[in-house]
Design an enzyme around this catalytic site. Structure first.
Site, PDB file in Angstrom:
ATOM      1  N   SER A  67       1.263  -0.293   7.903  1.00 26.44           N
ATOM      2  CA  SER A  67       1.245   0.811   8.850  1.00 26.44           C
ATOM      3  C   SER A  67      -0.836   1.291   8.724  1.00 26.44           C
ATOM      4  CB  SER A  67       1.440   1.794   8.500  1.00 26.44           C
ATOM      5  OG  SER A  67       1.267   2.470   7.912  1.00 26.44           O
ATOM      6  N   HIS A 119       0.826  -1.023  -0.096  1.00 27.58           N
ATOM      7  CA  HIS A 119       0.109   0.032  -0.025  1.00 27.58           C
ATOM      8  C   HIS A 119       1.032   1.258  -0.224  1.00 27.58           C
ATOM      9  CE1 HIS A 119      -3.670  -2.918   1.823  1.00 27.58           C
ATOM     10  NE2 HIS A 119      -3.728  -2.430   0.526  1.00 27.58           N
ATOM     11  N   ALA A 120       1.223   2.287  -1.147  1.00 31.04           N
ATOM     12  CA  ALA A 120       1.716   3.228  -1.390  1.00 31.04           C
ATOM     13  C   ALA A 120       2.057   4.156  -0.172  1.00 31.04           C
ATOM     14  CB  ALA A 120       1.619   4.178  -2.466  1.00 31.04           C
ATOM     15  N   ARG A 121       0.267   4.390   0.443  1.00 33.99           N
ATOM     16  CA  ARG A 121       1.057   5.771   1.296  1.00 33.99           C
ATOM     17  C   ARG A 121       1.200   4.948   2.415  1.00 33.99           C
ATOM     18  NH1 ARG A 121      -5.669   6.721   1.728  1.00 33.99           N
ATOM     19  NH2 ARG A 121      -5.894   4.079   3.196  1.00 33.99           N
ATOM     20  N   GLU A 131       1.224  -4.834  11.571  1.00 38.57           N
ATOM     21  CA  GLU A 131       0.662  -3.327  11.023  1.00 38.57           C
ATOM     22  C   GLU A 131       1.779  -1.808  12.399  1.00 38.57           C
ATOM     23  OE1 GLU A 131      -1.696  -1.490   9.626  1.00 38.57           O
ATOM     24  OE2 GLU A 131      -2.953  -3.327   8.084  1.00 38.57           O
ATOM     25  N   ARG A 173      -5.579  -7.484  -1.910  1.00 35.15           N
ATOM     26  CA  ARG A 173      -7.037  -7.667  -2.519  1.00 35.15           C
ATOM     27  C   ARG A 173      -6.553  -8.905  -3.762  1.00 35.15           C
ATOM     28  NH1 ARG A 173      -7.775  -6.083   2.058  1.00 35.15           N
ATOM     29  NH2 ARG A 173      -8.678  -4.958   2.941  1.00 35.15           N
TER      30      ARG A 173
END
Ligand SMILES: *[C@@H]1O[C@H](CO)[C@@H](O)[C@H](O)[C@H]1NC(C)=O
Ligand SMILES: *[C@@H]1O[C@H](CO)[C@@H](O)[C@H](O)[C@H]1NC(C)=O
Ligand SMILES: *[C@@H]1O[C@H](CO)[C@@H](O)[C@H](O)[C@H]1NC(C)=O
Length: 428
Positions: A311, A183-185, A385, A259
């Protein structure tokens, strides 16, 4: 012209020019939601799909609030639903644009003060990560191999390191596989992967020799380089890949990489809208980037643990996203709990303790996740996370070192445990 007006115009102009990059988030706000029970979690998950609500953190009823971002498009419907169900909420970020601007300023000034040779204590760009991997590999050819898994959708190389004192030939060693930034962000995850490389190769401590001698490592610091780069250049809160399929939707790019794996694909916790942040893609492994993770899992039969780093929220989660527990769940929980406990020892007092458990039972249902796919292939597969403190995805760079060091303590612990269990299996 009135001097005051002129001044105002210049000021407005300056502000516009300077802040243009984050205009996308004009009118967006972030709220905390006080979850009472699993029904509230269900409502939240429905809003994620129905209103394209961006859930920053899912939350645990009675323990941890959910954090969500509303946009001008879904704001009204969101509050109608929340009020209808009597869910209590409070404001966290009134103006996301303002917070993004502040974050960018902080990251920029932090970078200017820093030693660029240490990208693991910073938010490195994709190019800086590659430079680091290349340097580490060329300076340590006896133990490090740089692998180019192949091109991303936009043809950036997806690279990873293999670290081994025996060139991956010793059958008595388990392999530890970790990756970050699917997840890039979730920027703070890549430094943790780089710091692990640093501790194994550049700064191996005497009391941690066993980690290098007895275990082989595969570390992929950026799974999703296109999204990662886009989050640096254009949209800090971009989550997905950047694949483009105009025949499916000409407006929206990318899929949720987490996903997109071939496990219960496109069943629960997904949206069929190609613009959704939980759109799983047209088919499993439609994204070259997730395919590279699959290939590593399939090609290395000694992988004992797969750590898919995200995260934020301080969770250590394991399969399956449909609430079915793997056969070896007691041990999976044991290793996860021990990892979390070792991190907790070093955590900041303001940080949450790690919560450990099945991803469905702790958070909510999901399908097609890296964690679940890994669990079908290796004995121990986790979603980690990392902390967000009060910043969410926009963790101030001053905290990177703290997160690296505390997380490394957990990684060390989990590595030693899976080594022990691997020995047991070999000696059976
Ligand atoms: C490690 O093994 C690969 C083949 O799997 C080989 O190409 C490479 O040269 C070896 N590296 C070292 C340092 O022996
Ligand atoms: C593509 O996405 C946009 C934005 O959600 C939507 O308005 C449009 O109908 C979609 N097009 C297709 C072909 O699904
Ligand atoms: C949940 O998913 C796992 C992994 O695919 C599968 O083995 C299990 O049967 C599924 N459980 C249910 C209830 O469908």
């Amino acid at each position: 012209m009135d001097v005051k007006l002129l001044f105002l115009l210049i000021f407005v102009n300056f502000n516009l020019a300077w802040s243009g990059k984050h205009d996308l988030y004009e009118g967006c706000s972030v709220y905390g939601l006080v979850l009472r029970d699993t029904e509230d979690l269900r409502i939240l998950s429905n809003l994620e799909v129905d209103l394209d609500l961006d859930i920053w953190r899912r939350g645990m009823p009675g323990v941890r609030d959910a954090i969500v971002m509303t946009t001008p498009n879904n704001r009204q419907l969101f509050f109608e639903e929340i009020d209808k169900h009597g869910i209590e909420y409070y404001g966290k970020i009134n103006d996301v644009v303002e917070v993004l601007e502040k974050h960018e300023e902080e990251v920029t000034s932090y970078k200017m003060q820093r030693n660029k040779a240490l990208p693991f204590n910073d938010y490195p760009t994709y190019a800086q990560v590659n430079e680091y991997l290349e340097r580490i590999a060329s300076e340590n050819p006896d133990i490090v191999t740089l692998v180019n898994a192949g091109p991303s959708f936009e043809e950036r190389d997806v690279k990873y390191l293999k670290i081994s004192t025996s060139n991956f030939t010793d059958p008595n060693k388990p392999i530890y596989f970790m990756d970050a930034t699917i997840h890039a962000r979730e920027w703070v995850t890549t430094p943790v992967a780089l710091y692990s490389i640093h501790r194994l190769v550049e700064d191996l401590r005497g009391e941690e020799r066993d980690l290098l001698d007895d275990i082989d490592w595969i570390i992929m610091p950026i799974v999703n380089p296109d999204g990662y780069e886009y989050s640096h250049t254009t949209d800090r809160l971009w989550r997905r890949t950047r694949s483009y399929r105009p025949e499916l939707n000409a407006t929206c790019y990318g899929v949720d990489g987490n996903r997109n794996f071939d496990v219960n694909f496109n069943t629960v916790g997904v949206s069929s809208d190609p613009c959704s942040d939980v759109y799983p893609g047209p088919e499993a492994f439609s994204e070259p980037e997730t395919g590279y993770v699959r290939d590593i899992l399939l090609e290395n039969d000694r992988i004992q643990i797969y750590l898919n780093i995200h995260s934020y929220g301080n969770y250590i989660l394991y399969g399956f996203g449909n609430a079915t527990l793997p056969e070896n769940v007691a041990r999976i929980h044991q290793v996860g709990a021990s990892m979390g406990a070792h991190i907790d020892v070093k955590k900041l007092s303001k940080a949450n303790y790690y919560a450990v458990g099945n991803s469905n039972l702790v958070l909510y249902h999901s399908s097609g996740s890296a964690q679940d796919y890994g669990q079908m292939i290796v004995p121990f597969s986790y979603t980690l996370e990392l902390p967000g403190y009060e910043y969410g995805f926009l963790v101030e760079p001053e905290y990177i070192e703290q997160i690296n060091v505390e997380t490394w303590a957990g990684i060390v612990e989990s590595a030693r445990m899976i080594k022990l269990f691997y020995n047991e299996r070999l000696n059976k």
